[in-house]
Design a protein around this motif. Structure first.
Motif, PDB file in Angstrom:
ATOM      1  N   ARG A  53       0.880  -1.170   0.000  1.00 20.50           N
ATOM      2  CA  ARG A  53       0.000   0.000   0.000  1.00 20.50           C
ATOM      3  C   ARG A  53       0.921   1.225   0.000  1.00 20.50           C
ATOM      4  NH1 ARG A  53      -5.286  -2.272   1.519  1.00 20.50           N
ATOM      5  NH2 ARG A  53      -4.964  -4.433   0.868  1.00 20.50           N
ATOM      6  N   SER A  54       0.769   2.105  -0.994  1.00 21.96           N
ATOM      7  CA  SER A  54       1.761   3.162  -1.134  1.00 21.96           C
ATOM      8  C   SER A  54       1.213   4.406  -1.809  1.00 21.96           C
ATOM      9  CB  SER A  54       2.949   2.635  -1.970  1.00 21.96           C
ATOM     10  OG  SER A  54       3.899   3.644  -2.219  1.00 21.96           O
ATOM     11  N   ASN A  55       1.674   5.544  -1.318  1.00 20.57           N
ATOM     12  CA  ASN A  55       1.571   6.819  -2.015  1.00 20.57           C
ATOM     13  C   ASN A  55       2.993   7.103  -2.486  1.00 20.57           C
ATOM     14  OD1 ASN A  55       1.223   9.439  -2.887  1.00 20.57           O
ATOM     15  ND2 ASN A  55       0.184  10.152  -1.049  1.00 20.57           N
ATOM     16  N   PRO A  56       3.373   6.561  -3.649  1.00 18.23           N
ATOM     17  CA  PRO A  56       4.792   6.563  -4.036  1.00 18.23           C
ATOM     18  C   PRO A  56       5.303   7.971  -4.327  1.00 18.23           C
ATOM     19  CG  PRO A  56       3.425   5.784  -5.852  1.00 18.23           C
ATOM     20  CD  PRO A  56       2.515   5.917  -4.664  1.00 18.23           C
ATOM     21  N   PRO A  57       6.603   8.187  -4.152  1.00 16.63           N
ATOM     22  CA  PRO A  57       7.194   9.516  -4.338  1.00 16.63           C
ATOM     23  C   PRO A  57       7.360   9.847  -5.823  1.00 16.63           C
ATOM     24  CG  PRO A  57       8.893   7.944  -3.753  1.00 16.63           C
ATOM     25  CD  PRO A  57       7.594   7.195  -3.674  1.00 16.63           C
ATOM     26  N   ILE A  58       6.283  10.288  -6.451  1.00 14.03           N
ATOM     27  CA  ILE A  58       6.276  10.560  -7.880  1.00 14.03           C
ATOM     28  C   ILE A  58       7.352  11.572  -8.264  1.00 14.03           C
ATOM     29  CG2 ILE A  58       4.893  11.484  -9.784  1.00 14.03           C
ATOM     30  CD1 ILE A  58       4.008   8.726  -8.836  1.00 14.03           C
ATOM     31  N   ARG A  59       7.606  12.546  -7.405  1.00 11.77           N
ATOM     32  CA  ARG A  59       8.513  13.647  -7.758  1.00 11.77           C
ATOM     33  C   ARG A  59       9.985  13.256  -7.752  1.00 11.77           C
ATOM     34  NH1 ARG A  59       5.526  18.301  -8.199  1.00 11.77           N
ATOM     35  NH2 ARG A  59       3.487  18.293  -7.151  1.00 11.77           N
ATOM     36  N   VAL A  60      10.297  11.993  -7.461  1.00 16.52           N
ATOM     37  CA  VAL A  60      11.697  11.575  -7.618  1.00 16.52           C
ATOM     38  C   VAL A  60      12.083  11.515  -9.094  1.00 16.52           C
ATOM     39  CG1 VAL A  60      11.752  10.245  -5.473  1.00 16.52           C
ATOM     40  CG2 VAL A  60      11.139   9.088  -7.620  1.00 16.52           C
ATOM     41  N   GLY A  61      11.113  11.528  -9.991  1.00 16.07           N
ATOM     42  CA  GLY A  61      11.393  11.438 -11.420  1.00 16.07           C
ATOM     43  C   GLY A  61      11.029  10.080 -11.966  1.00 16.07           C
ATOM     44  N   LYS A  62      10.693  10.058 -13.256  1.00 15.72           N
ATOM     45  CA  LYS A  62      10.177   8.839 -13.871  1.00 15.72           C
ATOM     46  C   LYS A  62      11.163   7.676 -13.804  1.00 15.72           C
ATOM     47  CE  LYS A  62       7.715   9.394 -17.541  1.00 15.72           C
ATOM     48  NZ  LYS A  62       7.268   9.630 -18.944  1.00 15.72           N
ATOM     49  N   SER A  63      12.426   7.937 -14.108  1.00 13.12           N
ATOM     50  CA  SER A  63      13.412   6.856 -14.121  1.00 13.12           C
ATOM     51  C   SER A  63      13.564   6.228 -12.743  1.00 13.12           C
ATOM     52  CB  SER A  63      14.757   7.388 -14.616  1.00 13.12           C
ATOM     53  OG  SER A  63      15.738   6.386 -14.572  1.00 13.12           O
ATOM     54  N   GLU A  64      13.696   7.064 -11.710  1.00 15.82           N
ATOM     55  CA  GLU A  64      13.856   6.551 -10.343  1.00 15.82           C
ATOM     56  C   GLU A  64      12.594   5.834  -9.881  1.00 15.82           C
ATOM     57  OE1 GLU A  64      15.722   5.684  -6.787  1.00 15.82           O
ATOM     58  OE2 GLU A  64      16.595   6.549  -8.611  1.00 15.82           O
ATOM     59  N   LEU A  65      11.432   6.393 -10.208  1.00 14.40           N
ATOM     60  CA  LEU A  65      10.174   5.761  -9.824  1.00 14.40           C
ATOM     61  C   LEU A  65      10.034   4.389 -10.475  1.00 14.40           C
ATOM     62  CD1 LEU A  65       7.363   5.928  -8.446  1.00 14.40           C
ATOM     63  CD2 LEU A  65       6.534   6.967 -10.571  1.00 14.40           C
ATOM     64  N   HIS A  66      10.333   4.304 -11.765  1.00  8.36           N
ATOM     65  CA  HIS A  66      10.238   3.018 -12.459  1.00  8.36           C
ATOM     66  C   HIS A  66      11.186   1.991 -11.843  1.00  8.36           C
ATOM     67  CE1 HIS A  66       8.429   4.802 -16.436  1.00  8.36           C
ATOM     68  NE2 HIS A  66       7.649   4.966 -15.388  1.00  8.36           N
ATOM     69  N   SER A  67      12.409   2.415 -11.535  1.00  9.11           N
ATOM     70  CA  SER A  67      13.368   1.493 -10.904  1.00  9.11           C
ATOM     71  C   SER A  67      12.857   0.996  -9.559  1.00  9.11           C
ATOM     72  CB  SER A  67      14.726   2.190 -10.719  1.00  9.11           C
ATOM     73  OG  SER A  67      15.306   2.510 -11.953  1.00  9.11           O
ATOM     74  N   MET A  68      12.251   1.902  -8.809  1.00 16.80           N
ATOM     75  CA  MET A  68      11.700   1.547  -7.502  1.00 16.80           C
ATOM     76  C   MET A  68      10.609   0.488  -7.640  1.00 16.80           C
ATOM     77  SD  MET A  68      10.002   4.294  -4.853  1.00 16.80           S
ATOM     78  CE  MET A  68      11.314   5.431  -5.303  1.00 16.80           C
ATOM     79  N   LEU A  69       9.688   0.711  -8.570  1.00 18.82           N
ATOM     80  CA  LEU A  69       8.588  -0.237  -8.740  1.00 18.82           C
ATOM     81  C   LEU A  69       9.084  -1.564  -9.300  1.00 18.82           C
ATOM     82  CD1 LEU A  69       5.873   2.222 -10.083  1.00 18.82           C
ATOM     83  CD2 LEU A  69       6.064   1.271  -7.781  1.00 18.82           C
ATOM     84  N   GLU A  70      10.068  -1.523 -10.182  1.00 21.79           N
ATOM     85  CA  GLU A  70      10.631  -2.772 -10.720  1.00 21.79           C
ATOM     86  C   GLU A  70      11.329  -3.577  -9.629  1.00 21.79           C
ATOM     87  OE1 GLU A  70      11.805  -2.285 -15.319  1.00 21.79           O
ATOM     88  OE2 GLU A  70      12.713  -0.774 -14.021  1.00 21.79           O
ATOM     89  N   ARG A  71      11.793  -2.901  -8.610  1.00 20.82           N
ATOM     90  CA  ARG A  71      12.442  -3.584  -7.495  1.00 20.82           C
ATOM     91  C   ARG A  71      11.438  -4.247  -6.564  1.00 20.82           C
ATOM     92  NH1 ARG A  71      16.748  -0.750  -3.289  1.00 20.82           N
ATOM     93  NH2 ARG A  71      17.022  -2.541  -1.892  1.00 20.82           N
ATOM     94  N   TRP A  72      10.286  -3.567  -6.300  1.00 23.27           N
ATOM     95  CA  TRP A  72       9.402  -4.013  -5.234  1.00 23.27           C
ATOM     96  C   TRP A  72       8.162  -4.771  -5.712  1.00 23.27           C
ATOM     97  CZ3 TRP A  72      11.562  -4.032  -0.692  1.00 23.27           C
ATOM     98  CH2 TRP A  72      12.569  -3.099  -0.420  1.00 23.27           C
ATOM     99  N   ILE A  73       7.576  -4.399  -6.825  1.00 19.71           N
ATOM    100  CA  ILE A  73       6.354  -5.080  -7.271  1.00 19.71           C
ATOM    101  C   ILE A  73       6.575  -6.584  -7.471  1.00 19.71           C
ATOM    102  CG2 ILE A  73       4.661  -5.261  -9.148  1.00 19.71           C
ATOM    103  CD1 ILE A  73       4.145  -2.871  -7.379  1.00 19.71           C
ATOM    104  N   PRO A  74       7.702  -7.015  -8.058  1.00 17.36           N
ATOM    105  CA  PRO A  74       7.910  -8.466  -8.209  1.00 17.36           C
ATOM    106  C   PRO A  74       8.030  -9.216  -6.889  1.00 17.36           C
ATOM    107  CG  PRO A  74       9.271  -7.261  -9.769  1.00 17.36           C
ATOM    108  CD  PRO A  74       8.719  -6.255  -8.801  1.00 17.36           C
ATOM    109  N   ARG A  75       8.151  -8.505  -5.774  1.00 14.91           N
ATOM    110  CA  ARG A  75       8.232  -9.173  -4.478  1.00 14.91           C
ATOM    111  C   ARG A  75       6.866  -9.373  -3.823  1.00 14.91           C
ATOM    112  NH1 ARG A  75      13.507  -6.930  -1.315  1.00 14.91           N
ATOM    113  NH2 ARG A  75      12.690  -8.411   0.221  1.00 14.91           N
TER     114      ARG A  75
END
Length: 215
Positions: A130-152
């Motif tokens: 459950r998350s209000n993800p930090p969108i303002r980190v930028g698209k590249s960083e956000l995508h990397s973050m989700l690619e790291r955690w969603i598969p878990r």
């Protein structure tokens, strides 16, 4: 805060300026401590409120992830609502982690682990995110973050993310649908006050068989 200081800074340089606010968490008003240099220090932000109003009930137990926990509203709500679960409150901001720990202690919660991303054990899988993800980190960083955690996500488990429409929720939904495949589905679960609730489902292996009704 200084122009170089963001809520996703690892060590905010701005004055801490501790304050106590009252916010609705898990069906009751509760006092929490916030500070400068973290996201939404003066109130429960609108996006998180929309998430609370539109997400499915929590599982009774398991490992839950709050990605970008800030001062802890989502983590604290999950811990209060599911006392038998283990909550992983993840943030890069040391001040945010300290506030989440402080708030968990003041509310008598012992099931919250407020840690940096690298401190979550690699073998932990999540019954829900459950998350209000930090969108303002930028698209590249956000995508990397989700690619790291969603598969878990564990099998047959869901992630619920709240994203502001004018900050790219629809494009994020399309990106997740293209990246998390096969075995996942991405849908818009709800819309409210300019926000989208995006639900990512990890399906089982093998996929759940259709129900066959007797003739």
């Amino acid at each position: 805060m200084p122009s170089s200081d963001h809520y996703f800074s690892a060590a905010p340089a701005s004055a801490e300026n501790l304050r106590t606010i009252t916010v609705p968490l898990a069906g009751r008003d509760r006092e929490v401590t916030t500070a400068g240099g973290v996201f939404s220090p003066d109130r429960l932000d609108t996006g998180t409120a929309v998430l609370f109003a539109n997400m499915a009930p929590l599982p009774p137990s398991g490992n839950f992830l709050d990605l970008g926990c800030g001062w802890g509203p989502i983590s604290l709500t999950m811990a209060l609502s599911a006392p038998h679960a283990t909550i992983w409150a993840v943030d890069v901001n040391e001040r945010a982690l300290d506030l989440t720990r402080r708030n968990a202690e003041s509310l008598g919660l012992t099931n919250v682990n407020a840690v940096k991303p690298e401190d979550v054990p690699d073998d932990v899988v999540f019954t829900t995110i459950r998350s209000n993800p930090p969108i303002r980190v930028g698209k590249s960083e956000l995508h990397s973050m989700l690619e790291r955690w969603i598969p878990r996500l564990d099998e047959r488990s869901d992630a619920w993310l709240v994203v502001q429409r004018n900050l790219g929720s629809d494009s994020l939904q399309r990106w997740m649908a293209s990246v998390f495949t096969p075995g996942f589905s991405v849908t818009r679960a709800a819309t409210g006050k300019g926000y989208r609730i995006l639900k990512v489902r990890r399906h089982g292996t093998p996929p759940t068989a259709p129900i066959v009704l007797p003739e």
